[in-house]
Scaffold this motif. Sequence first.
Motif, PDB file in Angstrom:
ATOM      1  N   ARG A 117       0.699  -1.295  -0.040  1.00  0.00           N
ATOM      2  CA  ARG A 117      -0.081   0.146   0.086  1.00  0.00           C
ATOM      3  C   ARG A 117       0.459   1.172   0.021  1.00  0.00           C
ATOM      4  N   ASP A 146       3.161  -4.630   4.510  1.00  0.00           N
ATOM      5  CA  ASP A 146       2.559  -5.206   5.981  1.00  0.00           C
ATOM      6  C   ASP A 146       3.710  -5.741   6.923  1.00  0.00           C
ATOM      7  N   LYS A 150      -0.882  -1.504  10.053  1.00  0.00           N
ATOM      8  CA  LYS A 150      -1.423  -1.315   9.485  1.00  0.00           C
ATOM      9  C   LYS A 150      -2.212  -0.139  10.263  1.00  0.00           C
TER      10      LYS A 150
END
Length: 231
Positions: A117, A146, A150
């Motif tokens: 991300r 990851d 998060k």
Amino acid sequence: MRYSETLARLRKERGLTQTEVADYLNKHADKKYGKANISSWEKGAALPPIHQFLLLCELYGAKDIQETFRGAQAQYRGLPKLNALGKSRVDEYIATLLFNPLFVESEDENSPESVMRTIKLYDIPVAAGFGEFLDSDACEDLEVDDTVPKEADFAVRVSGDSMEPRFANGQVVFIRKQNVLEVGDIGIFSHNGDAYIKKLGQGELVSLNPRYLAIQISESDVLNIFGKVVG
């Protein structure tokens, strides 16, 4: 061998339990650690902060960090020209890189692909002087996997040594956006227009490096809280 497996092997060779290791860390850190943290590091589910990693190496007697964790792969260009102090600085810097997934080669081609991300990376020195620097364009997109918490909403790059030994100059830390912190939390602040990473004290912003005086907060000061350090 994975770094996590090496940590587990070193602990067992010393005849220590995970609880005993956590107790040792708690004598030298302002954040409390438990057996679950040690287990997570040894399973590779999380990475120890650099300060705690160096404490583990000290406890396990791992004086040559590169040889212990990288073996024959630890090759330094120009290392023979460095004195003992220079070599120790190289060890400290590479130790930091080894536990940052952005700089470590994958050791298992068959391992599941990480979910990537993108978050914003702000440069504190660039942001200094802007009370609302999170709304500025002084940032870049940082792709993370990851291994980054998060709950992290953005990242900042630390400047200077005022937060050593926990946070080194140039280190990237991850932040969860929130405008309220408890005393003892480490966060990102704007004090009278200047951005800082500090620990919140009673009416002051505290540096972890004892060489620096705390920044006192008066009633007339403008203090904004942008978030809490989570990794």
